[in-house]
Design a protein around this motif. Sequence first.
Motif, PDB file in Angstrom:
ATOM      1  N   GLY A  59       0.811  -1.208   0.000  1.00 15.60           N
ATOM      2  CA  GLY A  59       0.000   0.000   0.000  1.00 15.60           C
ATOM      3  C   GLY A  59       0.845   1.259   0.000  1.00 15.60           C
ATOM      4  N   LEU A  60       1.965   1.250   0.758  1.00 14.44           N
ATOM      5  CA  LEU A  60       2.835   2.422   0.808  1.00 14.44           C
ATOM      6  C   LEU A  60       3.472   2.675  -0.550  1.00 14.44           C
ATOM      7  CD1 LEU A  60       4.212   4.655   2.414  1.00 14.44           C
ATOM      8  CD2 LEU A  60       5.972   2.987   3.087  1.00 14.44           C
ATOM      9  N   VAL A  61       3.953   1.610  -1.186  1.00 15.03           N
ATOM     10  CA  VAL A  61       4.548   1.772  -2.512  1.00 15.03           C
ATOM     11  C   VAL A  61       3.508   2.286  -3.496  1.00 15.03           C
ATOM     12  CG1 VAL A  61       5.591   0.531  -4.453  1.00 15.03           C
ATOM     13  CG2 VAL A  61       6.344   0.046  -2.124  1.00 15.03           C
ATOM     14  N   GLY A  62       2.295   1.748  -3.429  1.00 17.10           N
ATOM     15  CA  GLY A  62       1.227   2.221  -4.313  1.00 17.10           C
ATOM     16  C   GLY A  62       0.918   3.691  -4.094  1.00 17.10           C
ATOM     17  N   LEU A  63       0.892   4.123  -2.827  1.00 16.36           N
ATOM     18  CA  LEU A  63       0.619   5.525  -2.519  1.00 16.36           C
ATOM     19  C   LEU A  63       1.751   6.415  -3.035  1.00 16.36           C
ATOM     20  CD1 LEU A  63      -0.965   7.778  -1.136  1.00 16.36           C
ATOM     21  CD2 LEU A  63       0.082   7.112   1.023  1.00 16.36           C
ATOM     22  N   LEU A  64       2.993   5.975  -2.873  1.00 19.09           N
ATOM     23  CA  LEU A  64       4.127   6.755  -3.379  1.00 19.09           C
ATOM     24  C   LEU A  64       4.091   6.852  -4.896  1.00 19.09           C
ATOM     25  CD1 LEU A  64       6.895   5.344  -1.014  1.00 19.09           C
ATOM     26  CD2 LEU A  64       6.062   7.705  -1.051  1.00 19.09           C
ATOM     27  N   GLU A  65       3.764   5.755  -5.557  1.00 16.03           N
ATOM     28  CA  GLU A  65       3.686   5.775  -7.028  1.00 16.03           C
ATOM     29  C   GLU A  65       2.612   6.736  -7.513  1.00 16.03           C
ATOM     30  OE1 GLU A  65       2.943   1.731  -7.916  1.00 16.03           O
ATOM     31  OE2 GLU A  65       5.051   1.134  -7.986  1.00 16.03           O
ATOM     32  N   ALA A  66       1.563   6.917  -6.696  1.00 18.06           N
ATOM     33  CA  ALA A  66       0.450   7.766  -7.115  1.00 18.06           C
ATOM     34  C   ALA A  66       0.742   9.242  -6.939  1.00 18.06           C
ATOM     35  CB  ALA A  66      -0.797   7.399  -6.315  1.00 18.06           C
ATOM     36  N   GLN A  67       1.822   9.568  -6.221  1.00 18.45           N
ATOM     37  CA  GLN A  67       2.140  10.990  -6.037  1.00 18.45           C
ATOM     38  C   GLN A  67       2.535  11.594  -7.383  1.00 18.45           C
ATOM     39  OE1 GLN A  67       1.538  12.457  -3.028  1.00 18.45           O
ATOM     40  NE2 GLN A  67       0.799  10.367  -2.558  1.00 18.45           N
ATOM     41  N   ALA A  69       4.438  14.099  -8.243  1.00 19.37           N
ATOM     42  CA  ALA A  69       5.777  14.653  -8.490  1.00 19.37           C
ATOM     43  C   ALA A  69       6.745  14.121  -7.444  1.00 19.37           C
ATOM     44  CB  ALA A  69       5.716  16.180  -8.409  1.00 19.37           C
ATOM     45  N   PRO A  70       8.044  14.077  -7.773  1.00 18.30           N
ATOM     46  CA  PRO A  70       9.059  13.616  -6.819  1.00 18.30           C
ATOM     47  C   PRO A  70       9.015  14.388  -5.513  1.00 18.30           C
ATOM     48  CG  PRO A  70      10.002  13.731  -9.011  1.00 18.30           C
ATOM     49  CD  PRO A  70       8.641  14.371  -9.108  1.00 18.30           C
ATOM     50  N   ALA A  71       8.729  15.691  -5.586  1.00 18.22           N
ATOM     51  CA  ALA A  71       8.704  16.498  -4.361  1.00 18.22           C
ATOM     52  C   ALA A  71       7.588  16.040  -3.435  1.00 18.22           C
ATOM     53  CB  ALA A  71       8.511  17.981  -4.718  1.00 18.22           C
TER      54      ALA A  71
END
Length: 1004
Positions: A59-67, A69-71
């Motif tokens: 879930g954390l990886v999925g949430l990060l991928e959904a952001q 922009a890198p910032a």
Amino acid sequence: MTAPGRRSSTFSRLLRHGFTDASAAERLLDAPELAPVRNDPVLLEALGATADPDLALRGLVGLLEAQSAPAARRELLDTVIAAKPLRDRLLGVLGASAALADHLARHPQDWRALVMYEPQDLHPGVEEFERGLAEAGDPVALRVAYRRCLLSVAARDVCGTTDVAQTAAELADLATATLRAALALAKAAAPEDAALCRLAVIAMGKCGGHELNYVSDVDVIFVGEAVDGADEGKALRAATRLASHMMRICSETTVEGSIWPVDANLRPEGRNGPLVRTLSSHLAYYQRWAKTWEFQALLKARPVAGDLELGEEYVAAVEPLVWKAAERENFVADVQKMRRRVVENIPVAEVERELKLGPGGLRDVEFAVQLLQLVHGRADASLRSGKTLDALQALAAGGYVGRADATQLDEAYRFLRSMEHRIQLHRLRRTHLVPEDDADLRRIGRSLGLRTDPVTELTREWKRHTSGVRRLHEKLFYRPLLDAVAQLPSGEVRLSPEAARERLVALGYADPASALRHLEALASGVTRKAAIQRTLLPVLLGWFADSADPDAGLLNFRKVSDALGKTPWYLRLLRDEGAAAENLARVLSAGRLAPDLLMRAPEAVALLGDGDGGGLAPRSRAHLEQEILAAVRRADDAAQGVTAARGVRRRELFRTAAADIVGSYGTETQPAEADQGALVDRVGAAVSDLTAATLAGTLRAVVREGWGDTLPTRFAVIAMGRFGGHELGYGSDADVLFVHEPRDGVDEREAGQAANKVVAEMRRLLQIPSSDPPLLIDADLRPEGKSGPLVRTLKSYEAYYRRWSLTWESHALLRAEPVAGDEDLGRRFIELIDPLRYRRGGLGEEAVREIRRLKARMESERLPRGADPKLHTKLGPGGLSDVEWTVQLLQLRHAAEVPGLRTTRTREALAAAREAGLIGAEDAGILDEAWVLATRVRNAVMLVRGRAGDTFPTDGRELAAVGRYLGHGPGHVGDMLDAYRRTTRRARTVVEALFYGSGEQQRL
């Protein structure tokens, strides 16, 4: 690419932190999105603390991928690592709910809803949720806002910031805010409809009770009224359109899924009735047509949206109807039947996994609590809560439920609701089934803090709580007292002094002033004991009144209550255990014997508490003898040993008397026993076994004190008369013979002295004055009667019977049976007398005439002067003597050829004679009926008066009590006496033909 050494080290660490697919976790940790924190131990520790570390990491990886922009990605990671509250909340949700992880992936900025950690954020209410939903201008936006709010509820839940009850309340408040927002959208879409009507939304079920699940139908009822000047028909149609639109907004599926179904089927007439009714229409339905379950549902009614003033009017109007529902005919039975029907409709394959509806599930707790509320809440407003746990606490505080039981139910309910929450939270699906997959069970167990062996621990705790709920549900939900309380008019559940006096007079209490003093002494004050008494007494008063002497019943109850006042189990027993309260009421108001026994051993009340009657079932002779002999061994001397034996006898006499009374009178849940013969046999066998065990204990005590382990002579006690026939009554003497045989090497004179000393000491110890019913040893049936020696050797008996035996002695020996002492000696005594009592060739005519003369002389000499012979149970025509002598004459003449006649028991011998064709079936039935009735009358007299008697009492109240025991209600004493005369008159006709008949009666 990760080096092999590092991979091996990371793999082991992941397993230690609870990951089940370490290889997949390694790959995810190597993802570019986690590069900045890949080696940060804080992240791994935090993931390992979640319910499912693998799910949380995905879930954390999925949430990060959904952001976007890198910032933004870096901001999220920095916040997660630096802010422990957010880290725990976010990862906790991701590790418990795949559905909320998907929501965050679709709405990647919603994680910010978890950043706040202010005090007001810990337990938000409706207003805070309304603010969270305020910007939702359409149904899709409302769904997104709802999930965002749900995210914060779940975060507090999985982190332990809220307990299960607070979480359920927050979910109900969120549902309330959502209903309001949906109704606002519906009104905005149809302002012309909103202008025509007032519409109130009443939450029902778990939403109304502030105990909602994560995924559940939200039950509602709609109330509509026209605004001033508007046409009622148009107003109701407008309100119906608004209500329907509101329901669709919540229920329909969009690209963002659905919120939850809104269910209005709890409304009057269900789905067949109009969706919206006026308040007056609701009231008309509830007053005329509503079923029991509808009032039970209204317990949780709560206005939540729309016109709250109208909603409050609705609740105020239906509340009095709710608290009168328990007075409906068959109310308790209807609620119980409804619960059973729910269980029966569960698919067999699912019943053991059903958390909500299955046996021992959540519904068992809820139904038990609601039933208790509806019955007792009529008079106690503190019970009127829509929240299950609050109501349970109030029931415990008021003494309606035991504290330990309430605590166990509370713990079980919280655990089962927590399981239900975690099961639903995973996919946000409506289900109450415990999953079968170990991975699911592991996640649920870990989410509840079970970490050593989550699957095993979860299953064990779940089964433990389910088993406890099932037991307590049966105990509380089906307690007979509940139905009895429900049948009382509401004004009599808690009696004022004035109402109490009026009711006492109406119930037939002869001295209402004294009765009021007893009530005040028992129930006044603020103690828990007084609170329980106030629950019990209105019902007990009615049960006492169903007797010939209600005043005595109440007085006896006060005495027992005073004696056991500091005993914590006593009132709990009456409140909780089966038919204990009703059994006690019957016993205390049935006469003197049972209450007198109970006053000397009040702890015997516990025998009344076994719901299936097992506490009143007679104990076997072997069991009784074992207990008494053990008590004798512990005693310091013979006197103490016999005192201990008397204590057992006292308790067991009470057990037998109580079972007799309950079986004869019947209770609300147990009708009077139909087979009166079986009841008589049970009493006779129980008292006879108890007498035998008492004599065995007394013999052991005497021998132990005078001679240690071994008496110089073998010694046996032979029961005679009704004792040998297993037909003793409560006040019967113990007819016995004593036989001994010197041991090898022992002088016969020494042996005789020892045997005589044993007999004398046994009789002395048993005749020491006490308040217990006396146990008199009568040895007058011995050879030579009162002029003969009390005890003889076996050889002496043999010589006497060979040379001097008379017909009456053979007659008396028909009932002989060893009951105590040396078993081998007793057996040999029986072998000695069998040829005498079962003599080949039967009796000659002269012997028959002698028996007839003896019977006639006995009746003329022993019948009390002035007594009505037709009402004398023993010596009167058609009474015990007539039946027994007739049966025994058959035995003396035919037992040598008919083995079935070789019994000491009257009814068994009569049945054997019928089967052998020695007496017709109709005649046998007439004699049996008369013998049973006469025996019951003798037992009744002893129970009522506390002393033995062979005639009906002359006192009116005592005579009425005997009638009640025999099944004749108030005002039917004359019918009882007529029935007795009629039954014995028919028996006398049979006796005259069979016993007194001349030569044509060849069967005799």
